[in-house]
Write an enzyme that holds these catalytic residues in place. Structure first.
Site, PDB file in Angstrom:
ATOM      1  N   CYS A 163       0.745  -1.320   0.031  1.00 19.22           N
ATOM      2  CA  CYS A 163       0.037  -0.241  -0.147  1.00 19.22           C
ATOM      3  C   CYS A 163       0.737   1.343   0.136  1.00 19.22           C
ATOM      4  O   CYS A 163       2.087   1.275   0.449  1.00 19.22           O
ATOM      5  CB  CYS A 163      -0.989   0.187   1.149  1.00 19.22           C
ATOM      6  N   ARG A 216       3.100   0.358  -5.402  1.00 18.13           N
ATOM      7  CA  ARG A 216       2.914  -0.373  -4.090  1.00 18.13           C
ATOM      8  C   ARG A 216       1.573  -1.156  -4.021  1.00 18.13           C
ATOM      9  O   ARG A 216       1.473  -1.960  -3.171  1.00 18.13           O
ATOM     10  CB  ARG A 216       3.041   0.570  -3.092  1.00 18.13           C
ATOM     11  N   TRP A 220      -3.058  -2.529  -1.619  1.00 14.01           N
ATOM     12  CA  TRP A 220      -2.745  -3.872  -1.886  1.00 14.01           C
ATOM     13  C   TRP A 220      -3.351  -4.710  -0.986  1.00 14.01           C
ATOM     14  O   TRP A 220      -3.175  -4.587   0.089  1.00 14.01           O
ATOM     15  CB  TRP A 220      -1.271  -4.082  -1.852  1.00 14.01           C
ATOM     16  N   ASN A 266      -0.703   1.282   6.049  1.00 15.93           N
ATOM     17  CA  ASN A 266       0.226   0.278   5.242  1.00 15.93           C
ATOM     18  C   ASN A 266       0.636  -0.737   6.444  1.00 15.93           C
ATOM     19  O   ASN A 266       1.265  -0.391   7.144  1.00 15.93           O
ATOM     20  CB  ASN A 266       0.993   0.963   4.511  1.00 15.93           C
ATOM     21  N   GLY A 267       0.460  -1.942   6.091  1.00 16.69           N
ATOM     22  CA  GLY A 267       0.910  -2.908   7.015  1.00 16.69           C
ATOM     23  C   GLY A 267      -0.210  -3.875   7.360  1.00 16.69           C
ATOM     24  O   GLY A 267      -1.281  -3.986   6.720  1.00 16.69           O
ATOM     25  N   GLU A 295      15.045 -16.811 -13.281  1.00 16.43           N
ATOM     26  CA  GLU A 295      14.833 -15.449 -13.478  1.00 16.43           C
ATOM     27  C   GLU A 295      13.805 -15.430 -14.699  1.00 16.43           C
ATOM     28  O   GLU A 295      12.774 -14.444 -14.595  1.00 16.43           O
ATOM     29  CB  GLU A 295      15.893 -14.478 -13.592  1.00 16.43           C
ATOM     30  N   LYS A 340      10.045 -14.043 -14.815  1.00 15.79           N
ATOM     31  CA  LYS A 340       9.642 -12.668 -15.373  1.00 15.79           C
ATOM     32  C   LYS A 340       8.443 -13.114 -16.227  1.00 15.79           C
ATOM     33  O   LYS A 340       7.316 -12.368 -16.346  1.00 15.79           O
ATOM     34  CB  LYS A 340      10.602 -12.447 -16.488  1.00 15.79           C
ATOM     35  N   GLU A 349       5.358 -13.462 -14.171  1.00  6.51           N
ATOM     36  CA  GLU A 349       4.599 -12.497 -13.300  1.00  6.51           C
ATOM     37  C   GLU A 349       4.196 -11.208 -14.503  1.00  6.51           C
ATOM     38  O   GLU A 349       3.190 -10.633 -14.357  1.00  6.51           O
ATOM     39  CB  GLU A 349       5.704 -11.810 -12.484  1.00  6.51           C
ATOM     40  N   HIS A 382      15.888 -35.950 -15.432  1.00  5.47           N
ATOM     41  CA  HIS A 382      15.338 -36.509 -13.960  1.00  5.47           C
ATOM     42  C   HIS A 382      13.756 -36.055 -13.841  1.00  5.47           C
ATOM     43  O   HIS A 382      13.256 -36.187 -12.910  1.00  5.47           O
ATOM     44  CB  HIS A 382      15.923 -36.010 -12.841  1.00  5.47           C
ATOM     45  N   LYS A 417       5.048  -3.969  -5.861  1.00  7.98           N
ATOM     46  CA  LYS A 417       6.544  -3.754  -6.067  1.00  7.98           C
ATOM     47  C   LYS A 417       7.186  -3.912  -4.634  1.00  7.98           C
ATOM     48  O   LYS A 417       8.107  -4.767  -4.586  1.00  7.98           O
ATOM     49  CB  LYS A 417       6.905  -2.190  -6.462  1.00  7.98           C
TER      50      LYS A 417
HETATM   51  C1  G6P Z   1       8.301  -8.186  -5.197  1.00  5.65           C
HETATM   52  C2  G6P Z   1       8.724  -7.565  -6.503  1.00  5.65           C
HETATM   53  C3  G6P Z   1      10.168  -8.367  -7.108  1.00  5.65           C
HETATM   54  C4  G6P Z   1      10.956  -8.272  -6.189  1.00  5.65           C
HETATM   55  C5  G6P Z   1      10.631  -8.520  -4.644  1.00  5.65           C
HETATM   56  C6  G6P Z   1      11.796  -8.285  -3.915  1.00  5.65           C
HETATM   57  O1  G6P Z   1       7.877  -9.532  -5.154  1.00  5.65           O
HETATM   58  O2  G6P Z   1       7.833  -7.661  -7.239  1.00  5.65           O
HETATM   59  O3  G6P Z   1      10.474  -7.717  -8.275  1.00  5.65           O
HETATM   60  O4  G6P Z   1      12.242  -9.059  -6.549  1.00  5.65           O
HETATM   61  O5  G6P Z   1       9.473  -8.179  -4.197  1.00  5.65           O
HETATM   62  O6  G6P Z   1      11.790  -7.088  -3.557  1.00  5.65           O
HETATM   63  P1  G6P Z   1      13.174  -6.288  -3.035  1.00  5.65           P
HETATM   64  O7  G6P Z   1      12.688  -4.749  -2.975  1.00  5.65           O
HETATM   65  O8  G6P Z   1      13.144  -6.648  -1.732  1.00  5.65           O
HETATM   66  O9  G6P Z   1      14.207  -6.404  -3.769  1.00  5.65           O
END
Ligand code: G6P
Length: 615
Positions: free
Chosen positions: A2, A27, A74, A100-101, A488, A492, A495, A511, A610
């Site tokens: 949030c 956020r 969020w 937020n929290g 990764e 990607k 997501e 395997h 994020k």
């Molecule tokens: C969220 C973001 C990711 C990120 C992760 C860790 O899931 O969508 O892109 O890698 O958090 O975030 P940080 O700010 O700790 O790197």
């Protein structure tokens, strides 16, 4: 997660807050709301949906008094509908809260409040706070709102960045922090409270980062910061350098592609002034300025890297670098695991956390656990002044600039560059030779240009994304340094394009996953000409033999690979440990274009945020 914005000052507070909410939408973007002083009334407008939906309901051009606060959500407790959007308020509509929290004990508090006659309008954990404040104020009229809030705080278990307005004191705003970030921008007769610096920078560069247990009390005339005992605390105002333009889209259609394309510059900025070619080492102020830290680092025999998401995958690659060149035993652990298991930590162990935002709840939890055990804590953080940056004993900033896109792109490559810097630093304290140190420095110096060259595959990746659009499942495979690159690439695609993808070790295909391979199941193989090239080629052949379509990420000049696979994307040659920085670029572009071609909001994928400030 949030995002919260509060404004007290002479500008139109509603338009400042709405503007700020747009900057914080990364956020969370399930619902949004605003509370503002309209004549003598505090008016609340809130809605499910995005800030744009809120804007349709708010007349931002109207003339309003000096105070407003807003929230972009969020959802954690209660679905994202109008009623659960913040701000929340008490029965009598006197107390207004943006939060937020997570209030972990809200259920018990709510039960008790309902018993005592309080009427709830939402399913959120937040709403209990408004009712608790209402309760505190019942028999003591005219008690300043900050005192009432301070009385309520001990009853709350959990995390909060909390902004409060009260109809009884309409010109005052109270902001209090406990494990959810809150900043106070100190302008010229104006104050802006926000979850990060982006809504503040348009108005002032002077910022106070509230610490846990601190409360800011703000009026149009002044501000004060108090602790939980209502004692004034002196806090330094910091000058924040980065500009708002850095967090704007410019000519790009999305932040995602902007942040993919600006990786060469982000890397230049990460590496600037930190590489000493003649000495074959890295100069890292954050590790060197305290002599005792530098000496402690020399004695460290084991490193545990812990973090979340993409940052954790960077850590996995870092492990290979640190073990091969620095000679430091390294383990990688998810922060959400580390904090709840019983890691064995001793004085020869250091814990390193990697976090773009510096505010991820699980990462902070892991860091606290490490600090509790008294081990040296190190950081790799992008957001200056964030919680992780302030909590670690020492660290290195990424200096990659603000990252707005929810999926992480430039932070990842920058984290890899910082891990290479750590490798040089720790390696040269140990057995890394001057010759090898110089070689790594030389290759690192070239990396930003090589990334620039790699980005030229963008058009090709767009075409490949078009060609593979009908497929719903993908495997990404790699080995050694590029095992986590494969993870990764898959992450990607999931997501950003909502396409099922798995990352796997090339050597592990036989395997299990090989059973899934047929004409309908494409594999992306990361096969640079490195120490495991031949092994990788055999694994690729095994997929071809099962008629699986293959996209390969290979080294420029590799003529053989084209004979085996369906599509090849070439990346320039570099030192093996740096190949993930180049190999991930086409994978980022593939995910981006796959999302765009599906018409998705690639900057803000559904259900994600994020900065994950809840567990
Ligand atoms: C969220 C973001 C990711 C990120 C992760 C860790 O899931 O969508 O892109 O890698 O958090 O975030 P940080 O700010 O700790 O790197």
């Amino acid at each position: 997660m949030c995002g919260i914005v509060g404004y007290v000052g002479k500008k139109n507070p509603v338009s400042v807050v709405v503007d700020g909410l747009r900057a914080l939408e990364y956020r969370g973007y399930d619902s949004a709301g605003i509370a503002f002083l309209d004549n003598d009334n505090i008016k609340v407008i809130k809605t499910a949906g995005r800030v744009d939906d809120l804007v349709k309901l708010v007349d931002a051009s109207g003339s309003y008094a000096s105070i407003a606060m807003g929230h972009t959500r969020w959802a954690t407790h209660g679905e994202p509908n109008d009623a659960n959007a913040h701000p929340h308020f008490d029965c009598l509509e006197q107390i207004f809260i943006a939060h937020n929290g997570v209030i972990e004990n809200y259920h018990d508090l709510k039960k008790d409040l309902i018993k005592r006659g309080h009427k709830f309008r939402s399913q959120t954990d937040t709403e209990v706070i408004a009712h608790l404040i209402e309760d505190e104020g019942k028999d003591v009229p005219n008690t300043p709102i900050e005192e009432l809030v301070l009385k309520v705080l001990p009853k709350l278990k959990g995390t909060y960045g909390l902004v409060v307005m009260s109809k009884g004191e309409p010109n005052k705003m109270v902001a209090v922090r406990n494990f959810s970030p809150l900043l106070l921008g100190v302008g010229n007769n104006e104050y802006i409270i926000a979850s990060d610096a982006s809504p503040i920078l348009k108005h002032t560069r002077q910022i106070i980062y509230l610490n846990d247990g601190e409360m800011a009390v703000v009026t149009p005339q002044n501000y004060g910061i108090v602790n939980v005992f209502n004692q004034l605390v002196q806090r330094e105002v910091q000058h924040v350098d980065h500009t708002i333009e850095m967090a704007e889209k410019g000519n790009y259609p999305h932040f995602s592609i902007k942040e993919i394309m600006e990786q060469p510059d982000a890397l230049r900025s990460t590496l600037r002034g930190r590489l000493l070619l003649e000495e074959g080492k890295a100069k890292l102020g954050g590790l060197e300025e305290k002599k005792e830290i530098k000496e402690k680092l020399r004695l460290i025999e084991r490193l545990i890297i812990t973090s979340c998401g993409t940052a954790n995958l960077a850590g996995m690659i870092g492990k290979y670098m640190l073990e091969e060149y620095a000679g430091v035993r390294t383990e990688v652990d998810l922060a959400s695991e580390f904090r709840y298991r019983k890691p064995i930590l001793d004085e020869k162990t250091a814990v390193m956390v990697i976090s773009q935002s510096g505010e991820t709840a699980d990462t902070i939890g892991a860091l606290k656990e490490a600090k509790e055990k008294g081990v040296l804590t190190l950081g790799i953080v992008n957001v200056v002044g964030s919680s992780v940056a302030r909590m670690t004993d020492a660290g290195v900033y990424n200096h990659a600039g603000p990252e707005v896109s929810v999926a992480s792109y430039k932070a990842f490559t920058s984290q890899l560059a910082v891990l290479a810097l750590y490798t040089l630093f720790l390696g040269r304290q140990r057995n890394l030779s001057l010759t090898m140190g110089k070689r790594i420095v030389k290759e690192l110096l070239k990396i930003p240009d090589l990334v620039e060259e790699t980005l030229k595959v963008a058009e090709q990746m767009k075409k490949i994304a078009e060609k593979y659009l009908p497929y719903r499942d993908f495997l990404f495979i790699g080995r050694k340094y590029n095992l986590a690159t494969a993870y990764e690439g898959a992450l990607k695609l999931k997501e950003v394009a909502y396409v099922h993808a798995e990352g796997y070790g090339s050597g592990e295909m036989k395997h299990g996953p090989l059973a899934m391979i047929d004409e309908e199941f494409p594999t992306v193989v990361i096969v640079p000409q490195d120490s495991v090239y031949e092994k990788n080629i055999s694994n690729t052949q095994e997929i071809k033999a099962r008629r699986g379509p293959i996209i390969a990420i290979a080294t420029k000049g590799d003529k053989e690979i084209g004979k085996i696979v369906d599509d090849v994307i070439y990346i320039p040659k570099t030192l093996e440990m740096l190949t993930p920085i180049l190999a991930v670029i086409p994978l980022q572009l593939f995910a981006y274009y796959s999302g765009v071609l599906r018409g998705l909001d690639v900057d803000k994928p559904r259900n994600l945020a994020k900065s994950v400030t809840v567990e």
